[in-house]
Write a protein that holds these residues in place. Structure first.
Motif, PDB file in Angstrom:
ATOM      1  N   THR C 136      32.991 -10.825  20.158  1.00 30.92           N
ATOM      2  CA  THR C 136      31.870  -9.996  19.697  1.00 30.92           C
ATOM      3  C   THR C 136      31.919  -8.691  19.717  1.00 30.92           C
ATOM      4  O   THR C 136      31.408  -7.719  19.217  1.00 30.92           O
ATOM      5  N   THR C 137      33.084  -8.185  20.657  1.00 31.33           N
ATOM      6  CA  THR C 137      33.152  -6.556  20.659  1.00 31.33           C
ATOM      7  C   THR C 137      33.972  -6.130  19.340  1.00 31.33           C
ATOM      8  O   THR C 137      34.223  -5.026  19.231  1.00 31.33           O
ATOM      9  N   ARG C 138      34.841  -6.905  18.768  1.00 31.84           N
ATOM     10  CA  ARG C 138      35.622  -6.619  17.727  1.00 31.84           C
ATOM     11  C   ARG C 138      36.605  -5.623  18.125  1.00 31.84           C
ATOM     12  O   ARG C 138      36.986  -4.676  17.494  1.00 31.84           O
ATOM     13  N   ALA C 139      36.899  -5.509  19.500  1.00 32.97           N
ATOM     14  CA  ALA C 139      37.845  -4.552  20.279  1.00 32.97           C
ATOM     15  C   ALA C 139      38.919  -5.410  20.922  1.00 32.97           C
ATOM     16  O   ALA C 139      40.113  -5.250  20.802  1.00 32.97           O
ATOM     17  N   VAL C 140      38.238  -6.391  21.752  1.00 34.38           N
ATOM     18  CA  VAL C 140      39.241  -7.191  22.481  1.00 34.38           C
ATOM     19  C   VAL C 140      38.755  -8.732  22.034  1.00 34.38           C
ATOM     20  O   VAL C 140      37.505  -8.867  22.144  1.00 34.38           O
ATOM     21  N   ASP C 182      28.254 -15.451  32.163  1.00 36.52           N
ATOM     22  CA  ASP C 182      28.091 -15.921  31.044  1.00 36.52           C
ATOM     23  C   ASP C 182      27.306 -15.463  29.737  1.00 36.52           C
ATOM     24  O   ASP C 182      26.488 -16.157  29.179  1.00 36.52           O
ATOM     25  N   ILE C 183      27.584 -14.349  29.498  1.00 35.43           N
ATOM     26  CA  ILE C 183      26.964 -13.590  28.107  1.00 35.43           C
ATOM     27  C   ILE C 183      28.021 -13.326  27.244  1.00 35.43           C
ATOM     28  O   ILE C 183      29.480 -13.531  27.659  1.00 35.43           O
ATOM     29  N   SER C 184      27.914 -12.830  26.113  1.00 35.00           N
ATOM     30  CA  SER C 184      28.836 -12.313  25.363  1.00 35.00           C
ATOM     31  C   SER C 184      29.539 -10.813  25.839  1.00 35.00           C
ATOM     32  O   SER C 184      28.894 -10.493  26.454  1.00 35.00           O
ATOM     33  N   LEU C 185      30.773 -10.593  25.544  1.00 34.66           N
ATOM     34  CA  LEU C 185      31.390  -9.582  25.960  1.00 34.66           C
ATOM     35  C   LEU C 185      30.787  -8.171  25.538  1.00 34.66           C
ATOM     36  O   LEU C 185      30.305  -7.307  26.003  1.00 34.66           O
ATOM     37  N   ALA C 186      30.246  -8.525  24.159  1.00 30.12           N
ATOM     38  CA  ALA C 186      29.361  -7.329  23.465  1.00 30.12           C
ATOM     39  C   ALA C 186      28.221  -6.947  24.338  1.00 30.12           C
ATOM     40  O   ALA C 186      27.691  -5.833  24.423  1.00 30.12           O
ATOM     41  N   VAL C 191      33.472  -1.679  28.586  1.00 30.71           N
ATOM     42  CA  VAL C 191      33.660  -0.366  27.623  1.00 30.71           C
ATOM     43  C   VAL C 191      34.580  -0.300  26.721  1.00 30.71           C
ATOM     44  O   VAL C 191      34.922   0.725  26.095  1.00 30.71           O
ATOM     45  N   LYS C 192      35.142  -1.505  26.300  1.00 30.07           N
ATOM     46  CA  LYS C 192      36.491  -1.689  25.543  1.00 30.07           C
ATOM     47  C   LYS C 192      37.501  -0.896  25.799  1.00 30.07           C
ATOM     48  O   LYS C 192      38.215  -0.186  25.039  1.00 30.07           O
ATOM     49  N   CYS C 193      37.787  -0.589  27.196  1.00 33.13           N
ATOM     50  CA  CYS C 193      38.953   0.158  27.459  1.00 33.13           C
ATOM     51  C   CYS C 193      40.258  -0.598  27.356  1.00 33.13           C
ATOM     52  O   CYS C 193      41.327   0.270  27.258  1.00 33.13           O
ATOM     53  N   GLY C 194      40.273  -1.933  26.924  1.00 33.81           N
ATOM     54  CA  GLY C 194      41.666  -2.618  26.977  1.00 33.81           C
ATOM     55  C   GLY C 194      42.630  -2.625  27.895  1.00 33.81           C
ATOM     56  O   GLY C 194      43.671  -3.290  27.932  1.00 33.81           O
ATOM     57  N   TYR C 208      41.730  -6.948  19.438  1.00 35.52           N
ATOM     58  CA  TYR C 208      41.214  -7.742  18.147  1.00 35.52           C
ATOM     59  C   TYR C 208      42.049  -7.428  17.130  1.00 35.52           C
ATOM     60  O   TYR C 208      42.467  -6.179  16.792  1.00 35.52           O
ATOM     61  N   ASP C 209      42.471  -8.159  16.301  1.00 36.68           N
ATOM     62  CA  ASP C 209      43.460  -7.952  15.319  1.00 36.68           C
ATOM     63  C   ASP C 209      42.554  -7.712  13.930  1.00 36.68           C
ATOM     64  O   ASP C 209      42.223  -8.665  13.472  1.00 36.68           O
ATOM     65  N   GLU C 210      42.581  -6.204  13.342  1.00 33.02           N
ATOM     66  CA  GLU C 210      42.149  -6.286  12.167  1.00 33.02           C
ATOM     67  C   GLU C 210      42.927  -6.455  11.079  1.00 33.02           C
ATOM     68  O   GLU C 210      42.651  -5.824   9.852  1.00 33.02           O
ATOM     69  N   GLY C 211      44.342  -6.701  11.121  1.00 32.14           N
ATOM     70  CA  GLY C 211      45.531  -6.621  10.314  1.00 32.14           C
ATOM     71  C   GLY C 211      45.086  -7.407   9.125  1.00 32.14           C
ATOM     72  O   GLY C 211      45.184  -6.629   7.772  1.00 32.14           O
TER      73      GLY C 211
END
Lengths: 157, 547, 351
Positions: C136-140, C182-186, C191-194, C208-211
């Motif tokens: 959901t975050t499209r980051a992780v 139990d909610i979505s990460l988004a 904070v998507k620090c990774g 999250y892989d945008e390749g």
């Protein structure tokens, strides 16, 4: 187990425990005492009062068996699964109740009347097998009679 | 209420003893088990009958005397005569007992029950009950501080705080040979000594472990419910010895009556200057509070228990550092089991040598067991260490309820093991039980007859431990589940000899690789069943098919 | 203060408090350990690092046990190795067999461990839990099925970052990582620090892989794709291609990106310059002309901005500037190259 508990209760609970270190579990006991379970909103609100992240609250609630995340039914039927009760027929009792109520242990009937659960030893091994219905303890229960006994306990309640 | 000084305490005790007139005393056991068996209406009926007849009788609600299977229990003593026990008393029976015995002075033979074995109150003899921990259970009203004081209550606190040094108390404990009654059997004096020596002058804590988790043991509940002040005394003396000003009772939430009684007892002690500031005028400040468990067996492990008091998930931490070095809130802490603490006052009063003379080898004093299962008289018993398992089952508890031969006795609950019939002459000591692949444990003792199945019983214990695994470390978390699946396969008669080997392999990984005792001991019930009853396993196997 | 002890017969002296695991490294003995990350506190979660105290025969964990004076330790014997192997097998039984399609393939600590112990097959049941993927975050990307409960992500998220997005839920075999309650990460405080993905030993938490998406866009003739590289990339990328560490590869990167089909290659420095100009202007407006609140705090790291806005109450907007990210802006570039703004696709590379 008041269904009509509100924010005022939460503030009282929070006030009682806020200054005591590590009191989250005690506060959750109080919370469940009021609502019968730990509602999500209430947990979130309690967390704000106590300055505990929701993440920590859920870590704790889901770790300990005692806390429920969903409202149980009106009548809570607990079948003791201590060793003595197990040896003296608790599994048959669970099966019988489960069959009659149409739910598995840990579940609530669709009409929200009964919640069936297994519990750890309640320390009455001399009276095994033991079933509790709400606060009432049934001793030396037989699988054949358990359904009638349970219904008798909940009649009129 | 008055705050006691040491002199007051003695005067009050003398007054109380003098006041015990030779009138009729009726005792009704009202612990959780008595209540469950219907003792409340019995109590009400007795009160009603006594009032109706205008009798001069003292009606006392007591804790549990141990004979749980015979509840509701009523004890009657008239005019200073030896008390008579009545068991399985109904409301009607209660009325008859008041009418005939209390009023008429005639024992009602029909409801009379024998005691659980014969109590040897004078000299401890192996094979006979001897009560140190349970001395007040079922005897006094647990909600009455006066009744406790009349039975030498708080004399040990007075003795320690006014006439001894902490080192002397530790030395008495060393002489006594008392070891932790929670199961592991660590020498108590050592724990006290280490915690006393750790970081002197800093905030320390003494914690009472009342998270009794073995699903077949309830001696801690019974002591907390039946003699709460004795445990509080153990806490005060322990706190004073290690230099703690704060004590914490950690009690299972499933034991509401125990919590209520300890709460009441703490309040009484506080009101009388036995807890709080300046205890007995000695200048020692110490108070107790209660924290509740929330349904996690692993919280009986001391580091998990500490995490739980801190409001966290009850997952064990690596030791070292031990709680004595870094415990609750990183301060030196000492966790003692309820039964251990209940022994303290008696050891201080009667001396370590007295205690050390009871028992055998390195296992001293008495041990309380909850004997249940297929036994004629199930209940709580307290026996000198060294008593054999057979003496317990046959002499004290009357053999099997079914009349069938005994198959095995299980001790130590989910962390313990089975002991087969041919080894029942083993004396009950930490070492002897350990040699057989079981443990002393906290005091659960399950008797199995020939109709019971060891594969299924060990599956029951394993299922319990798997459900109670905290999930922190891989060997326990995954190993338990994999072992359970393998046993299920065998129970379903689909297993092969390779599955038995797999069970042993998983067991070794769990024993060596798990972080805490829960994971390390989870395979014990299964391994002991395999050791002594291998045929019950192999007869369920299917022959290996050709490759 | 130092302590003296013996490991596999080799006398050793180390600073007090050194773990057995670290001490062994000093005498070139490798004790396998899976959950312990060199940057983090021990979580004592796997048990693979057990060693034996020679005197008592007891096994204990090397990661969390400090070496003590006089200890005589055995790090390898047949039983220890069997137990270690057994634990890896157990962990594998609860981990999906999806290595070839996993983004951590060949860069996975569990995979390496499995190879080290030559685990080629196992008689343990496959008990991989059925848990949903969270992108959901499209980051992780969170794939809780692949989690081995080492606890590293929880430690960095809760203790180091103080974000409290990730937690352990349930217990025993049901233990799993999940966003708070139990909610979505988004929806969580993430904070998507990774840091979680950077420390995850397996493919349970990955970036999250945008390749695939980028390749799709590059192949679309209707689109005008541009790219920018972050300053560190030009040097950091070298090692992966066999260059000497420290080699500056700006030219080669530009050439490669053009061959891939990007119409223009930017340097993030360019975007940063633009951002600084804009931030400077905004600061002057606020400071000299009183238009807006002070202080004005800025960072080009989106996670940092997210953190400030979520966790530091006084730092909510408008404390952070309207524009703080040095990504090239569609309108600016489309004017310069006469491409339709809607056909613009921008992609960025960082290390």
């Amino acid at each position: 187990m008041a269904a009509a508990a509100g924010p005022a209760d939460l503030a009282t609970i929070a006030k009682k425990w806020k200054d005591k270190r590590g009191s989250l579990i005690m506060a959750l006991h109080d919370l469940q005492g009021r609502y019968g379970y730990v509602p999500r909103d209430a947990a979130q609100e309690l967390g704000k009062h106590l300055d505990v992240p929701l993440a920590r609250i859920y870590e704790v609630i889901t770790f300990y068996n005692y806390f429920k995340l969903e409202a149980p039914g009106k009548h809570i039927i607990s079948v003791c699964m201590g060793t003595a009760c197990y040896l003296k027929g608790a599994p048959e009792i669970i099966a019988k109740l489960s069959d009659k109520l149409g739910v598995k242990a840990g579940e609530t009937t669709p009409d929200k009347q009964f919640h069936l659960q297994q519990v750890r030893c309640i320390g009455c091994c001399g009276l095994a097998p033991v079933v509790t219905v709400n606060e009432k303890v049934l001793a030396k229960v037989k699988a054949a009679d358990v359904v009638d006994q349970v219904y008798a306990c909940t009649k009129g309640a | 209420m008055p705050k006691f000084t040491p002199a007051d305490l003695d005067a009050h005790k003398a007054k109380l003893l003098a006041a015990t007139a030779k009138k009729a005393i009726i005792k009704v056991g009202l612990n959780t088990c008595g209540d469950a068996a219907g003792a409340q209406p019995v109590m009400a009926a007795i009160k009603e009958e006594v009032a109706k007849a205008g009798l001069d009788a003292q009606i006392v609600k007591t804790g549990c005397s141990g004979m749980c299977a015979l509840e509701p229990l009523v004890e009657v003593s008239v005019g200073g005569a030896a008390p008579t026990q009545y068991g399985r008393v109904t409301v009607e029976a209660a009325r008859e007992i008041v009418e005939k015995h209390v009023k008429g002075g005639r024992v009602v033979e029909a409801f009379k029950v024998p005691s659980v074995g014969e109590m040897s109150s004078e000299k401890p003899v192996p094979g006979k009950q001897y009560r140190i921990v349970l001395r007040n259970c079922g005897v006094i009203d647990p909600e009455s501080l006066d009744e406790y004081i009349a039975r030498d209550g708080y004399q040990a606190t007075k003795q320690a705080l006014t006439a001894m040094t902490p080192e002397q108390v530790i030395s008495e404990l060393e002489t006594s040979g008392l070891r932790g009654r929670g199961g592991a059997g660590f020498p108590t004096f050592m724990k006290w000594k280490l915690t006393r020596a750790s970081r002197p002058g800093e905030q320390k804590y003494i914690i009472c472990n009342g998270d009794e988790g073995d699903p077949g043991a309830y001696m801690d509940r019974s002591v907390l419910e039946g003699d709460p002040h004795a445990v509080i005394e153990g806490m005060i003396i322990g706190g004073w010895v290690i230099g703690a000003s704060q004590g914490i009772f950690y009690i299972r939430a499933e034991y509401p009556l125990a919590i209520e009684r300890i709460e009441k007892a703490i309040k009484q002690a506080r009101a009388n200057g036995l807890l709080g500031k300046n205890i007995l005028g000695t200048g020692f400040d110490f108070d107790c509070e209660i924290r509740l468990g929330a349904g996690a067996f692993v919280c009986g492990e001391e580091t998990a228990l500490i995490a739980s008091i801190e409001g966290l998930r009850g997952t064990p931490r690596p030791r070292p550092p031990y709680p004595a070095q870094k415990g609750l809130w990183d301060q030196p802490s000492m966790v003692n089991n309820v039964e251990t603490l209940a022994n303290i006052a008696q050891i201080v009063l009667r001396g370590g040598a007295w205690f050390g003379a009871i028992g055998v080898g390195r296992s001293k004093g008495t041990k309380v067991f909850a004997v249940t299962g297929k036994v004629k008289v199930s209940g709580l018993i307290e026996i000198p260490m060294g008593t054999t398992l057979r003496q317990v089952v046959m002499d004290i508890c009357g053999g099997t309820s079914s009349g069938k031969p005994i198959k095995a006795v299980q001790t130590g609950g989910p962390s313990g093991g089975l002991i087969p019939e041919n080894l029942l002459d083993t004396p009950i000591t930490y070492e002897d039980l350990g040699k057989l692949g079981s443990i002393m444990g906290s005091g659960g003792m399950i008797v199995m007859d020939e109709s019971d199945n060891t594969v299924e019983l060990s599956r029951f214990y394993l299922d319990f431990s798997v459900d109670e695994s905290c999930g922190k470390c891989a060997p326990c978390r995954i190993g338990g589940t994999q072992m359970l699946r393998t046993i299920d396969k065998i129970v379903a008669r689909k297993g092969t000899a390779a599955d038995i080997a797999k069970i042993r392999r998983i067991a070794l990984t769990m024993q060596r690789g798990s972080l805490c005792a829960l994971g390390q001991t989870t395979p014990n019930p299964v391994l002991s069943a395999l050791r002594y009853f291998e045929s019950e396993w192999t007869e369920r196997l299917v022959p290996a098919t050709k490759k | 203060m130092t302590v003296k002890a013996i490991i596999n017969g080799i006398p050793i002296e180390v600073a007090e408090g050194t773990s057995i695991l670290e001490a062994a490294k000093k005498v070139s003995i490798k004790i396998p350990a899976l959950c312990k990350h060199p940057d983090l506190d021990h979580t004592a979660a796997c048990g693979i690092c057990i060693v034996r105290i020679k005197a008592t025969g007891r096994t204990l964990r090397a990661c969390c046990t400090p070496l003590e004076n006089g200890m005589d330790i055995v790090t390898h014997d047949p039983e220890i190795v069997n137990v270690r192997r057994g634990i890896v097998e157990m962990i594998m039984s609860k981990h999906p067999n999806e290595c070839v399609t996993c983004s951590r393939n060949q860069n996975c600590e569990l995979q390496t461990m499995c190879a080290d112990f030559n685990i080629e097959r196992s008689d343990l049941d496959n008990i991989v839990p059925d848990l949903p993927l969270d992108e959901t975050t499209r980051a992780v990307t969170l794939d809780p099925r692949k989690c081995i409960s080492c606890g590293r992500c929880i430690q960095v998220c809760q203790k180091d970052q103080n974000v409290w997005a990730l937690t352990f839920m349930e217990r025993g075999i049901e233990t799993r990582i999940a966003p708070a309650g139990d909610i979505s990460l988004a929806e969580s405080p993430c904070v998507k620090c990774g840091q979680c993905s950077a420390h995850c030993p397996t493919g349970a938490i990955v970036e999250y892989d945008e390749g695939p998406d980028v390749w799709q866009k590059l192949m679309d003739p209707e689109l005008h794709c541009v790219v920018q590289i972050a300053p560190a990339v030009r040097v950091a990328i070298g090692e992966a291609f066999g260059f000497k560490p420290g080699t500056n590869l700006t030219g080669k990167i530009y050439a490669a990106l053009r061959r891939m089909g990007f119409k223009a290659v930017f340097d993030t420095n360019f975007g940063a310059d633009l951002t600084i100009l804009e931030e400077g202007t905004e600061f002057v407006e606020r400071f000299a002309h009183g238009k807006g609140e002070l202080p004005l705090i800025t960072s080009c790291c989106p996670a940092w901005v997210d953190f400030m806005e979520k966790y530091s109450a006084p730092c909510r907007r408008p404390t952070t500037p309207r524009r703080s990210r040095p990504t090239p802006r569609r309108s600016t570039w489309s004017r310069s190259c006469r491409a339709r703004p809607k056909s613009m696709r921008s992609s960025a590379t960082t290390t």
